[in-house]
Scaffold this motif. Structure first.
Motif: not given
Length: 1201
Positions: A96-106, A115-127, A266-267
């Motif tokens: 339940v906690r995982v389903s309610l959690d979003n690390p990029w909701d700010g 400070s949160c880093r501005n990482n794009s969700w659609t970035n498919t390259t390996k950081s 972010h699987l």
């Protein structure tokens, strides 16, 4: 001790136990002058009682908690169930906690303090840079946090309490347990967040609680099985553990990869679960992969753990599966309640025993739906496993490895729901007494566990029989064995007769053989004993109110069935041939011999029309194809009844040709069987006739042998449970020293059989020890109905000296002696009088029953019997073998092609699934060999026919019921051939002496040339027709040259024309000069071999001081002597390898079966004591005595010493 309380020593006081100690009163000083009171007196101090409390150590708070949380089965089960629910709840809360959690909701939850880093969700390259903050911090809602904290607090307290209660002195051992470490990891951080609010969003690997839930579930299942007192399956537990391990690995991997990939791709939780399933199944699509090295490292760790843990689990599962295959699993309770089954308890299961049981058990149509559960303590044999894998048996036979003494194994076999339990003894054990003891314990255990389950017990020794008297059916092996071997000496082939009766068969054996005797013998072997109530019977219903003899004859005449016994409704005893004075009643139970029972028969009355028109009536045996298999009913042939001469003629033999009325061409007549008994028409063989004849006709020379015999019951029985039988006894017990045959004493100076001057020939019994079963060999041969003049001396040739207990039991019987010796010693054989014996019975030795190779147990016996067969060819040797398959080696002749042809026939019958494949072996058909394992079917058949054991005991003379008849035999002589057919013989016996014939023992001689010996069993129909045509020509020629007494006989034999046929064959096909020279050399070699054997025996007799006059050299026998011995079955192919003497049993043959010379007819004679006429006079008794003719009555020249 009254008035005092014992104080425990300091070492005995439990520091954790708090007890209330009462203050002891101050000691009172006693005046020394006053008398002291002793303890235990009834004074005032003795009246004070002290209450002692037990198990006070369990009254402490710690012990009460331990009892509630650990020791008590039901309460601990509830605690484990509660703990399991908590762990499952924590895993659900994590999802339940995982389903309610979003690390990029700010919302700062995951970016606490940075400070949160501005990482794009659609970035498919390996950081290359990993955001560790989203790994260590999560966004946890307050309600979720509150519930998780509450659950963690409860789990922590429970863990600490359980740790305290299970403390055993080593705190570090408990602290470093994996379960304790996981509990601390999953509970302590939540408890800390109560006091430090900034840590409420810290990540806690709550998903690891799945491993704790797995352990709690395993313990809960164990407690559940323990609470309900049921044994659980180790196989089920292992499969359950394996499944739980796989689920925990997948759940741990999915949750761990999902959390670590918060800093990467972010699987979702479902994507992680999909990746774990694809990875663990080794498919590896590659569409979903971890992107950062922490998650990749976790995958490597999970794969390594799976490679270590899962193979161990699979190995344990495979081991348990193999063990469960050995144990056989369980017989389900649902199947036991819906289907019928029987339990077979054995100590060791051999392939022969299994097949005998299955073939006999499933031979009955109504048992086809039954299951057979085998309970055996040993591991299943490879051959047995292969048999049980056959589809015919795999669906109906279940093998369980277990002991009948364990209730758990009996519960696995569902003994309480079984229809019957068969408990068999291991006869191959060296110590047969120990084998009986094991059988007795199994029977007791089965009766204790399932009192209502019918027991069928097989016991080996008669002295152990009374221990299992409570069983429904008991078969004592040695009782039946010795009684059957004894009757073989006076009624040839009784063992074959009884064996065929107790085997289930349809009479289809040998029907494709070109040999007529094999077809007839196989067809008659299908006769069995059946029962039916008179009022429900078509066979016997019309004879209500008629005499038993009348019903038996007319039922055989009309339907071809042989009525042998009856049982009254108000009497539990079965009576065999109760005689003509027994009047049949509607509620009577009739016992009869027939191919099939009446319920499976169809009635066709077309024969009556043919008989009225004067057409010949052909029996159904001649054309079995006109009726179904289940309705083969023999019809009646021509039986002449002369109503003008009902009175029996005055004659010296009951079968003698009567005087004819009228023209000489008229066929002789037989008196009719009366509906109601007529005392003047019955010629009984009663007790008075035997006495009067012995008193008036015996000579002075015979008086010294048999004049002092008396009739009575043996005073000493060797074991408990033996049936009392009226016997010929000595007036006074013989001294033990007089029972020794080869040594003289103060009472008698005789030292060999010749010196005794016995009138009749000896019966020698070779056994290892003088067991109590030998008593059952002597009793039938000394029964009161045996005429005195026909009593044969009995010599027991024993390997070991008998004890006084056995000698005390046999010293009351006349002409019974013993001698220490073995059959492999020629001197012992000569001293015991083997040259004066007609029958030698070789009993299987217990010490040789167990051999390294199973079928080699009979090797010594077979070779010794073969040696005696060569040394004494005129001796009738009856041998008991351990394995029936070894009977093919009895009297083995390597060049006998006819025996090879019979071997092929046996293989053909075995391939067809016959239960009697060995029946065509010449030694078995002739009654020369016997195996007690053949009688195992008697116990199996009792499940369907509960009367078979009682009838078999009556036939063998083991039980003597008042009014019941006994089995004996009579021989057909030349004066008896006027009767012509078996049906007329049936009428003659019923009308003259109220005897019931049940079969024929026939001996015939075949002469085969070399080409004829090569005949194959699978001969075509054309060859069979040609052989039948030649046989018809021989019969026609013989009918023209001799009388018509044997003109209609279908068998290929003419004993009187034996030598003429050989000469005719030689003249028809003259042999070449080389063949004649080869035959002369062979004859010279044979004569030389016989002369050497003869000289060997004579030299040993001279060395022992024995006269050689009685020894007959076979080479000096005349043609008539050889023919006489061949007819009697004593000379087996000694003169010619191409000559075969065939002896076989015909049970209940059709009425139109032609009688032949030297046929021996099995008859059931009525009890002479039950039907003795009241007005019997001595003169009439002498006449009736002469009219009784039984096998062995006539004396031959070689009978006298």
């Amino acid at each position: 001790m009254a008035g005092a309380k014992l104080t425990p020593s300091p070492s005995e006081i439990d520091p954790d136990v708090k007890t209330e100690v009462q203050k002891t009163p101050e000691p009172t000083w006693v005046n020394p002058s006053s008398p002291l009171r002793t303890m235990g007196s009834f004074g005032s101090d003795a009246g004070q009682r002290v209450q002692v409390e037990f198990y006070v150590n369990e009254n402490t708070f710690k012990e009460r908690l331990k009892l509630f949380f650990i020791k008590n089965q039901r309460s601990s089960l509830r605690i484990r169930l509660f703990n399991f629910s908590l762990k499952i709840l924590t895993c659900v809360l994590y999802i339940v906690r995982v389903s309610l959690d979003n690390p990029w909701d700010g919302n700062g939850g995951s970016c606490y303090g940075t400070s949160c880093r501005n990482n794009s969700w659609t970035n498919t390259t390996k950081s290359t840079n990993i955001n560790w903050e989203v790994i260590f911090w999560v966004n946890r809602k307050d309600p979720v946090w509150a519930i998780q904290v509450t659950v963690a607090l409860i789990s922590f307290l429970e863990t600490m309490l359980i740790t305290y209660l299970s403390y055993k002195g080593n705190i570090w051992e408990q602290m470093f347990q994996i379960s304790f470490i996981l509990e601390m990891i999953n509970t302590v951080p939540f408890i800390i967040t109560i006091f430090w609010e900034p840590l409420r969003n810290i990540f806690v690997p709550v998903f690891l609680n799945c491993w704790l839930a797995k352990g709690a579930l395993e313990n809960m299942i164990n407690d559940f099985h323990r609470a309900i007192q049921r044994t659980h399956s180790a196989m089920f537990n292992q499969v359950f553990i394996l499944i739980c391990t796989l689920l925990c690995l997948v759940f741990t991997g999915a949750c761990g990869i999902q959390h670590l990939e918060r800093a990467g791709k972010h699987l979702t939780l479902f994507d992680s679960f999909y990746f774990c399933i694809v990875t663990f199944s080794t498919v590896g699509y590659g569409d979903v992969t971890p992107q950062i090295w922490p998650s990749q490292l976790l995958v490597v760790i999970l794969i390594c753990v799976a490679l270590v843990v899962l193979p161990l689990q699979f190995e344990e599962l495979a081991y348990l599966w193999m063990e469960s295959q050995k144990l056989g699993g369980n017989y389900s309770r649902h199947r036991a309640q819906t289907e019928k089954h029987v339990v077979l308890c054995v100590s060791s299961l051999k392939i022969d025993l299994l097949m005998d049981f299955l073939n006999e058990f499933y031979a009955h149509p109504r048992l086809q739906d039954y299951y057979v559960v085998i309970l055996c303590p040993t591991e299943i044999d490879i051959q047995v496993r292969r048999i049980l894998q056959i589809p015919l048996w795999s669906q109906r036979v279940i093998y369980l490895q277990g002991s009948a003494l364990k209730d758990q194994d009996l519960m696995r076999a569902k003994m309480d729901d079984a229809e019957a339990c068969f408990i068999l003894s291991s006869r191959n054990e060296v110590d047969r007494t120990a084998a009986d003891h094991q059988t007795i314990l199994r029977a007791w255990a089965a009766k204790d566990f399932a009192p209502n389950c019918p027991l069928y017990v097989q016991i080996l020794k008669p002295e152990n029989k009374f221990h299992v008297k409570f069983a429904d059916h008991v078969v004592c092996e040695e009782e039946f064995k010795y009684a059957m071997l004894a009757l073989n000496c006076v009624c040839p082939a009784t063992s074959t007769l009884v064996t065929l009766l107790v085997h289930t068969s349809r009479g289809q054996e040998g029907q494709l053989s070109p040999e007529q005797w094999q077809r007839t013998y196989g067809r008659c072997s299908g006769n069995e004993v059946y029962h039916i109530r008179l009022c429900d019977s078509k066979f016997f219903g019309e004879y209500d109110g008629k005499s038993f003899t009348y019903a038996s004859f007319h039922a055989h005449k009309k339907y071809g069935v042989c009525l042998i016994g009856v049982k009254r409704e108000d009497n539990k005893s079965i009576l065999l041939n109760p005689g003509p004075r027994h009047i049949m009643a509607a509620p009577d139970t009739c016992y009869y011999i027939n191919i099939t029972k009446e319920e499976n028969s169809a009635f066709i009355f077309k024969q009556e029309e043919k008989h009225n028109k004067g057409l010949p009536v052909s029996g159904l045996y001649d054309a079995p194809s006109r009726l179904p298999v289940h309705s083969i009913i023999a019809s009646m042939g021509t039986v002449a009844i002369d109503l003008q001469n009902p009175d029996p003629p005055e004659e010296t033999s009951k079968l003698t040709l009567p005087t004819e009325n009228g023209a000489g061409s008229r066929r002789p007549s037989i008196a009719p069987v009366l509906e109601i008994a007529d005392s003047s028409a019955i010629l009984p063989c009663d007790l008075l006739s035997d006495q009067s004849e012995d008193e008036t006709t015996q000579s002075d020379e015979e008086g010294s042998v048999g004049s002092d015999f008396v009739k009575g019951y043996p005073p000493n029985s060797p074991y408990i449970g033996s049936s009392p039988t009226l016997c010929h006894l000595l007036p006074q017990k013989a001294p033990f020293c007089c029972l020794r045959l080869d040594k003289g004493c103060t009472h008698s100076s005789f030292e060999d059989a010749k010196a005794y001057g016995f009138k009749n020939k000896l019966i020698i019994v070779s056994a290892e020890t003088a067991g109590n079963g030998l008593y059952n060999f002597i009793v039938p041969l000394r029964a009161y109905y045996r005429p005195r003049k026909e009593l044969n001396p009995i010599v027991l040739l024993l390997d070991y000296q008998p004890d006084n207990h056995f000698l005390e039991a046999i010293c009351c019987f006349p002409m019974v002696y013993f001698m220490a010796g073995t059959i492999d010693n020629l001197d012992n054989l000569l001293q015991c009088g083997i040259i004066y014996a007609d029958n030698l019975v070789v009993v299987d030795k217990e010490s040789t029953m167990s051999a390294e190779e199973d079928y080699m147990a009979d090797a010594k016996t077979i070779v010794n019997v073969q040696t005696m067969f060569r040394l004494f060819p005129s001796l009738s040797i009856i041998t008991e073998l351990t394995h029936p398959s070894n009977m093919r080696f009895m009297q083995f002749r390597a060049k006998d092609c006819y025996s090879l042809a019979l071997s092929k026939l046996e293989k053909i019958e075995r391939d067809k699934g016959s239960n009697l494949a060995f029946m065509f072996r010449l030694p078995f058909a002739a009654g020369r060999v016997f195996s007690i394992s053949m009688l195992d079917t008697l116990l199996y058949q009792s499940f369907v026919k509960d009367y078979m054991i009682a009838i078999a005991r009556l036939l063998l003379g083991l039980d003597t019921t008042p009014g019941s008849g006994y089995l004996c035999a009579m021989k057909i002589t030349e004066e008896d051939l006027w009767i012509r057919t078996y049906g007329r013989l049936f009428q003659k016996l019923c009308s003259s002496s109220a005897e019931i014939p049940i079969g024929i023992y026939r001996t015939e001689s075949h002469m085969f040339s070399t080409s004829e010996s090569q005949v194959s069993i699978n001969t075509g129909e054309g060859l069979e027709r040609r052989e039948r045509g030649e046989s018809w020509k021989e019969k026609t020629a013989h009918r023209n040259s001799t009388t018509s007494d044997q003109s209609e006989h279908p068998l290929l034999r003419k004993k009187s024309m034996q030598w003429a046929r050989r000469l005719s064959r030689k003249s028809a096909k003259p042999s070449s000069r080389a063949e004649r020279i080869s035959q002369q050399r062979l004859n010279l070699y044979r004569r030389s071999e016989r002369q050497e054997l003869s000289e060997l025996v004579k030299n040993r007799m001279k060395h022992l001081g024995l006269p050689t006059v009685g020894y007959e050299d076979v080479s000096n026998l005349t043609a008539s002597d050889v023919m006489n011995r061949v007819n009697l079955g004593y000379l087996q192919d000694e003169m010619n390898d191409h000559q075969n003497t065939l002896s076989y049993v015909l049970i209940n043959p059709p009425p139109d079966t032609m009688l032949e010379l030297n046929d021996i007819v099995y008859i059931i004679r009525s009890d002479p004591l039950a039907h003795m006429p009241e007005d019997s006079q001595p003169g009439h008794a002498r006449t009736s005595r002469h009219q009784q003719q039984e096998f062995g009555t006539e004396t031959r020249d070689e009978t006298h010493l």
